[in-house]
Design a protein around this motif. Structure first.
Motif, mmCIF file in Angstrom:
data_model
loop_
_atom_site.group_PDB
_atom_site.id
_atom_site.type_symbol
_atom_site.label_atom_id
_atom_site.label_comp_id
_atom_site.label_asym_id
_atom_site.label_seq_id
_atom_site.Cartn_x
_atom_site.Cartn_y
_atom_site.Cartn_z
ATOM 1 N N ASP A 28 0.852 -1.184 0.000
ATOM 2 C CA ASP A 28 0.000 0.000 0.000
ATOM 3 C C ASP A 28 0.888 1.233 0.000
ATOM 4 N N ASP A 29 0.337 2.352 -0.439
ATOM 5 C CA ASP A 29 1.080 3.608 -0.359
ATOM 6 C C ASP A 29 0.371 4.537 0.604
ATOM 7 N N PHE A 30 1.129 5.464 1.161
ATOM 8 C CA PHE A 30 0.567 6.418 2.113
ATOM 9 C C PHE A 30 1.312 7.735 2.002
ATOM 10 N N TYR A 41 4.945 10.629 -0.857
ATOM 11 C CA TYR A 41 4.307 9.336 -0.654
ATOM 12 C C TYR A 41 5.366 8.257 -0.458
#
Length: 52
Positions: free
Chosen positions: A15-17, A25
Motif C-alpha cells: 500500500d502507499d501512504f 508518498y
C-alpha cells in the motif's frame, strides 16, 4: 535488547501512504496474516521491489 525475530511472511500486502499531505508518498509492505509492517520504501516508484 536484541531485535525481535520474525518469520518469513507467506502473504504480503502493498500500500502507499502520504507522509506529507498530497506531497510525499511512501510504500509499505505488510504481512497478510498478522497485518504488521514488514518494510517501508521511501518512494512509490514502479519497478521491482528491493528491500532496504
Amino acid at each position: 535488547m536484541p531485535d525481535p525475530s520474525f518469520d518469513t511472511p507467506r502473504a504480503l500486502g502493498v500500500d502507499d501512504f502520504a507522509t506529507c499531505r498530497r506531497q510525499t508518498y511512501s510504500t509499505v509492505l505488510t504481512c497478510g496474516e498478522s497485518h504488521r509492517g514488514v518494510d517501508v520504501s521511501p518512494t512509490r516508484e514502479a519497478g521491482p521491489w528491493r528491500p532496504g
